[in-house]
Design an enzyme around this catalytic site. Structure first.
Site, PDB file in Angstrom:
ATOM      1  N   CYS A   1       2.750  -0.751 -12.355  1.00  0.00           N
ATOM      2  CA  CYS A   1       3.289   0.554 -13.049  1.00  0.00           C
ATOM      3  C   CYS A   1       4.558   0.066 -13.924  1.00  0.00           C
ATOM      4  O   CYS A   1       5.437   0.715 -14.263  1.00  0.00           O
ATOM      5  CB  CYS A   1       3.952   1.471 -12.184  1.00  0.00           C
ATOM      6  SG  CYS A   1       5.141   0.917 -10.948  1.00  0.00           S
TER       7      CYS A   1
ATOM      8  N   ALA B   1       0.780  -1.257   0.033  1.00  0.00           N
ATOM      9  CA  ALA B   1       0.057  -0.068  -0.090  1.00  0.00           C
ATOM     10  C   ALA B   1       0.733   1.291   0.053  1.00  0.00           C
ATOM     11  O   ALA B   1       0.424   2.331  -0.271  1.00  0.00           O
ATOM     12  CB  ALA B   1      -0.881   0.123   1.172  1.00  0.00           C
ATOM     13  N   ALA B   2       1.910   1.366   0.261  1.00  0.00           N
ATOM     14  CA  ALA B   2       3.023   2.598   0.504  1.00  0.00           C
ATOM     15  C   ALA B   2       2.935   3.100  -0.948  1.00  0.00           C
ATOM     16  O   ALA B   2       3.260   2.347  -1.714  1.00  0.00           O
ATOM     17  CB  ALA B   2       4.138   2.303   1.223  1.00  0.00           C
ATOM     18  N   PRO B   3       2.965   4.583  -1.043  1.00  0.00           N
ATOM     19  CA  PRO B   3       3.061   5.486   0.030  1.00  0.00           C
ATOM     20  C   PRO B   3       1.518   5.632   0.544  1.00  0.00           C
ATOM     21  O   PRO B   3       1.447   6.669   1.513  1.00  0.00           O
ATOM     22  CB  PRO B   3       3.785   6.771  -0.630  1.00  0.00           C
ATOM     23  CG  PRO B   3       3.420   6.624  -2.021  1.00  0.00           C
ATOM     24  CD  PRO B   3       3.409   5.105  -2.243  1.00  0.00           C
ATOM     25  N   GLY B   4       0.470   5.358  -0.091  1.00  0.00           N
ATOM     26  CA  GLY B   4      -0.880   5.528   0.470  1.00  0.00           C
ATOM     27  C   GLY B   4      -1.806   6.244  -0.592  1.00  0.00           C
ATOM     28  O   GLY B   4      -2.965   6.473  -0.171  1.00  0.00           O
ATOM     29  N   GLY B   5      -1.458   6.465  -1.685  1.00  0.00           N
ATOM     30  CA  GLY B   5      -2.219   7.071  -2.769  1.00  0.00           C
ATOM     31  C   GLY B   5      -3.493   6.159  -2.847  1.00  0.00           C
ATOM     32  O   GLY B   5      -4.668   6.905  -2.884  1.00  0.00           O
ATOM     33  N   LYS B   6      -3.422   5.249  -3.356  1.00  0.00           N
ATOM     34  CA  LYS B   6      -4.879   4.212  -3.490  1.00  0.00           C
ATOM     35  C   LYS B   6      -5.366   3.938  -2.276  1.00  0.00           C
ATOM     36  O   LYS B   6      -6.604   3.698  -2.073  1.00  0.00           O
ATOM     37  CB  LYS B   6      -4.405   3.017  -4.067  1.00  0.00           C
ATOM     38  CG  LYS B   6      -3.692   3.280  -5.427  1.00  0.00           C
ATOM     39  CD  LYS B   6      -3.379   1.747  -6.018  1.00  0.00           C
ATOM     40  CE  LYS B   6      -2.628   1.908  -7.443  1.00  0.00           C
ATOM     41  NZ  LYS B   6      -1.372   2.761  -7.499  1.00  0.00           N
TER      42      LYS B   6
ATOM     43  N   ASP C   1      -1.522  -3.827  -5.587  1.00  0.00           N
ATOM     44  CA  ASP C   1      -0.546  -2.861  -6.292  1.00  0.00           C
ATOM     45  C   ASP C   1       0.742  -3.586  -6.350  1.00  0.00           C
ATOM     46  O   ASP C   1       1.684  -3.155  -5.395  1.00  0.00           O
ATOM     47  CB  ASP C   1      -0.794  -1.486  -5.755  1.00  0.00           C
ATOM     48  CG  ASP C   1       0.084  -0.571  -6.939  1.00  0.00           C
ATOM     49  OD1 ASP C   1      -0.035  -0.605  -8.163  1.00  0.00           O
ATOM     50  OD2 ASP C   1       0.545   0.467  -6.314  1.00  0.00           O
TER      51      ASP C   1
ATOM     52  N   GLU D   1       1.884  -3.141   4.247  1.00  0.00           N
ATOM     53  CA  GLU D   1       3.238  -2.551   3.726  1.00  0.00           C
ATOM     54  C   GLU D   1       4.032  -3.578   4.379  1.00  0.00           C
ATOM     55  O   GLU D   1       4.140  -3.633   5.559  1.00  0.00           O
ATOM     56  CB  GLU D   1       3.410  -1.243   3.896  1.00  0.00           C
ATOM     57  CG  GLU D   1       4.755  -0.846   3.286  1.00  0.00           C
ATOM     58  CD  GLU D   1       5.138  -1.257   1.776  1.00  0.00           C
ATOM     59  OE1 GLU D   1       6.352  -1.752   1.626  1.00  0.00           O
ATOM     60  OE2 GLU D   1       4.194  -1.074   0.982  1.00  0.00           O
TER      61      GLU D   1
END
Length: 454
Positions: free
Chosen positions: A227, A107-112, A174, A130
């Site tokens: 990505c 999950a880091a850094p936390g956008g989603k 992610d 994370e």
């Protein structure tokens, strides 16, 4: 730094020479700047707006990249600086998101994470996991600043997260990847790329998806994203996953995509796929896919409860804590160590259950410590959307004064009331300060202070 030669060869083989050259040219061009607005605070931010991101409800493109570090609205959590393509995961969530339980793996850094938190609302819960101990602290900081109070941050591998078997309505992976989609903005990603790393990432993704599937309930939604561009980590990972669970995966509801957006859509078995290429879309390279776990799949059992690490608060503490929130009857309060926390009633038992099995480093809202009947508030409480501003004096600072506060510098006492104050700029919350006579004790955390001067 030049593109890695083997990457060039692989993209030429995957896309064809002509389209590959268009991709390479885009990777040498300028990257767009985008943010996602906080649903309750975002409209107060003053940024060089350009246009809305068409696939994102709160996403906006900017005409230029400002100095976010010197914008008090950024430190107040009015927006999150998030790459445009990655905001597409909003469209992959079930239509009715309120009250859902979501696991955000890697999950880091936390956008989603913060996006999901805004979607599920106070009745829902996002568990953001994370594995990296340094990155998880950044994740927790961003969760505190976003202030929705419906997130639990855990630190561990995917196997630990999957202890809560068949518990989640949505699991979003992610996945750690070779980062080809970041080549435009990150020379380090170019330097670290190798064929061997692509293969290692694919192996890691296979393992993470297995654990993600175990954590997902029957009928739940699986979201997979990277990505990167290469097929081995994108479609190939989905194909290997389907070989393992051929009878358990079904298509989720069709996600509509406007052809004008430039997203390349496709299918890998039950998965609907979405590929973002910077020569086609206004954003960085990104791949996403969505499918559902069949209702007929047997749900696993949750592990037996262990001794809770969360304690109760006494009546005196409880009355003081309730005073600080706008809807105390919809919250539950407790202790973790020597700090008082608040959780929405809808998810309080779920957080307790989670903390018995996983390493929870932050959850709900850290409220602070009670001394002699008075709360010494934590930074997180300043950002909490449920903070009762009538419980504390409010000191409104101009921008330059706010930047001095955020640098942990001395600020004049004229705007402060004796005692504890909530510090705001243009109405947006920055933190706390305490006036004692003719001086002000700046309570902004040292680890968050601005170090940049101009």
């Amino acid at each position: 730094m030049q593109l890695p030669p083997r990457f060039v060869e692989s993209m030429q083989a995957q896309l064809g020479a002509e389209e590959a050259e268009r991709l390479f040219a885009a990777l040498e061009g300028e990257q767009p700047t985008s943010v996602r607005l906080h649903p309750l605070r975002g409209e107060q931010a003053e940024l060089p707006w350009q246009a809305q991101i068409p696939w994102s409800t709160r996403g906006r493109y900017l005409t230029e990249r400002p100095s976010f570090t010197l914008d008090p609205a950024f430190h107040a959590g009015a927006y999150y600086v998030q790459e445009a393509s990655s905001q597409f995961v909003e469209r992959l969530l079930p239509t009715a998101c309120e009250g859902l339980r979501i696991l955000d793996l890697c999950a880091a850094p936390g956008g989603k994470t913060t996006l999901y938190a805004s979607k599920v609302g106070p009745a829902g819960l996002v568990v953001a996991n994370e594995i990296d101990r340094k990155r998880v602290q950044v994740l927790a900081d961003n969760v505190r600043k976003w202030g929705t109070g419906n997130v639990a941050v855990t630190c561990g591998d995917a196997a630990m997260a999957a202890r809560m078997e068949s518990w989640y309505d949505v699991v979003a992976v992610d996945a750690p990847c070779s980062g080809e989609g970041m080549f435009r903005k990150d020379d380090e990603a170019r330097g670290e790329w190798s064929v061997q790393n692509v293969r290692l990432c694919a192996e890691r993704q296979d393992e993470i998806l297995q654990h993600a599937w175990r954590a997902l309930r029957a009928g739940g939604t699986l979201i997979y994203s990277t990505c990167t561009f290469n097929r081995e980590e994108d479609e190939g990972t989905l194909e290997r996953f389907l070989e393992q669970f051929p009878e358990e995966v079904e298509a989720a509801d069709e996600v509509a995509v406007d052809p004008a957006w430039g997203i390349v859509t496709g299918r890998v078995g039950a998965f609907q796929t979405f590929r973002f290429m910077p020569h086609r879309t206004v954003g960085e390279g990104f791949f996403a896919a969505v499918a559902r776990k069949r209702e007929t799949v047997a749900n696993g059992r949750l592990p037996k409860a262990k001794r809770s690490v969360l304690g109760a608060v006494d009546k005196a503490h409880l009355a003081e804590l309730k005073r600080w929130v706008v809807a105390p009857d919809k919250m539950r309060f407790g202790m973790a160590g020597d700090t008082c926390y608040g959780w929405y009633e809808a998810s309080a038992e779920e957080v307790k259950r989670l903390s018995e099995q996983c390493a929870v480093i932050y959850s709900g809202v850290a409220m602070g410590q009670v001394f002699k009947g008075k709360l010494k508030p934590e930074q997180a409480l300043a950002h909490f959307v449920g903070l009762n501003r009538e419980a504390v004096a409010v000191a409104e600072l101009a921008k330059e004064e706010a930047l001095a506060y955020l640098r942990k510098q001395e600020v004049g006492c004229e705007r402060f009331t004796e005692g504890m104050n909530l510090v705001v700029c243009a109405g947006l919350p920055l933190g706390f300060a305490k006036r004692i006579g003719g001086r002000v004790n700046n309570l902004y955390p040292n680890v968050l202070r601005i170090l940049k001067n101009d």
